[in-house]
Structures are given as C-alpha cells and as structure tokens.
Design a protein around this motif. Structure first.
Motif, PDB file in Angstrom:
ATOM      1  N   UNK A  32       1.982   8.026  -5.141  1.00  0.00           N
ATOM      2  CA  UNK A  32       2.260   6.916  -6.047  1.00  0.00           C
ATOM      3  C   UNK A  32       3.116   7.383  -7.224  1.00  0.00           C
ATOM      4  N   UNK A  33       3.812   6.439  -7.829  1.00  0.00           N
ATOM      5  CA  UNK A  33       4.695   6.678  -8.986  1.00  0.00           C
ATOM      6  C   UNK A  33       5.948   7.458  -8.580  1.00  0.00           C
ATOM      7  N   UNK A  47       0.857  -1.194   0.000  1.00  0.00           N
ATOM      8  CA  UNK A  47       0.000   0.000   0.000  1.00  0.00           C
ATOM      9  C   UNK A  47       0.892   1.242   0.000  1.00  0.00           C
ATOM     10  N   UNK A  48       0.544   2.191  -0.856  1.00  0.00           N
ATOM     11  CA  UNK A  48       1.274   3.459  -0.949  1.00  0.00           C
ATOM     12  C   UNK A  48       0.259   4.593  -0.904  1.00  0.00           C
ATOM     13  N   UNK A  49       0.600   5.629  -0.174  1.00  0.00           N
ATOM     14  CA  UNK A  49      -0.242   6.831  -0.099  1.00  0.00           C
ATOM     15  C   UNK A  49      -0.642   7.229  -1.521  1.00  0.00           C
ATOM     16  N   UNK A  50      -1.955   7.308  -1.808  1.00  0.00           N
ATOM     17  CA  UNK A  50      -2.391   7.588  -3.184  1.00  0.00           C
ATOM     18  C   UNK A  50      -1.759   8.832  -3.808  1.00  0.00           C
ATOM     19  N   UNK A  51      -1.576   9.881  -3.046  1.00  0.00           N
ATOM     20  CA  UNK A  51      -0.990  11.109  -3.603  1.00  0.00           C
ATOM     21  C   UNK A  51       0.511  10.995  -3.833  1.00  0.00           C
ATOM     22  N   UNK A  56      10.877   0.714  -3.444  1.00  0.00           N
ATOM     23  CA  UNK A  56      11.804   0.728  -2.314  1.00  0.00           C
ATOM     24  C   UNK A  56      11.388  -0.272  -1.241  1.00  0.00           C
ATOM     25  N   UNK A  57      10.091  -0.383  -0.993  1.00  0.00           N
ATOM     26  CA  UNK A  57       9.603  -1.337   0.007  1.00  0.00           C
ATOM     27  C   UNK A  57       9.847  -2.774  -0.433  1.00  0.00           C
ATOM     28  N   UNK A  58       9.606  -3.072  -1.696  1.00  0.00           N
ATOM     29  CA  UNK A  58       9.760  -4.433  -2.186  1.00  0.00           C
ATOM     30  C   UNK A  58      11.234  -4.829  -2.255  1.00  0.00           C
ATOM     31  N   UNK A  59      12.091  -3.907  -2.643  1.00  0.00           N
ATOM     32  CA  UNK A  59      13.510  -4.257  -2.749  1.00  0.00           C
ATOM     33  C   UNK A  59      14.144  -4.345  -1.386  1.00  0.00           C
TER      34      UNK A  59
END
Length: 89
Positions: A79-80, A73-77, A86-89
């Motif tokens: 994203x991109x 989950x990433x803060x909608x504003x 960064x979280x996945x790596x």
C-alpha cells in the motif's frame, strides 16, 4: 507493475489478495459480488500484477449507465505505492 483485465487464471491470486486485504465480512460480501460481476462483464474487473502475483484488484460495476468502483483491494505490504491509483485510473 502491469495493470490489465482479469483473466480466469488470476482467480486464485485475486481471492487470496481479497482474503488478506479485506475484513472477513467484506471478503464474504465481495466474493459474491465478484462472482456476479465476472458472470455479467469481466471487463470491469482489473488486476495489478507484479510478475505472476496479483497485488491489486478493482471490481467495477455499472448501475443505470453510471460506473462505480465497487471494491478496491491492494496487497497490505504494498500500500501507498500507487497501485490503487493505477487501478482506478
């Protein structure tokens, strides 16, 4: 931005983020899995922080010795911006 393991003090910000970033059904399912994962192994939950604000969250899990990304989950504003990467790596 800082990425680090989840701490108990992150709970309110993490749940606010999930409520904002996920659909209602997904949010409900994820809260149950989130609580379960925290009780099993909280090291598999990472947060991305901007100051004190939780702007990203990844919940990992292990099944039969294979690691999976259960929810991201990433803060909608925000994203991109590479927060999820960064979280996945």
């Amino acid at each position: 931005m800082e990425v680090r393991p989840f701490r108990l003090g992150d709970y309110a910000g993490a749940t606010r983020l999930m409520e904002k970033a996920l659909s209602e059904v997904c949010y409900t399912e994820t809260l149950e899995a989130f609580a379960r994962q925290l009780s099993w192994d909280s090291r598999l939950v990472l947060v991305a922080l901007e100051g004190e604000d939780v702007i990203g969250l990844v919940i990992g899990t292990i099944d039969h010795e294979v690691g999976y990304c259960y929810r991201l989950a990433v803060e909608p504003s925000r994203r991109r911006e590479g927060i999820g990467s960064a979280l996945v790596s």
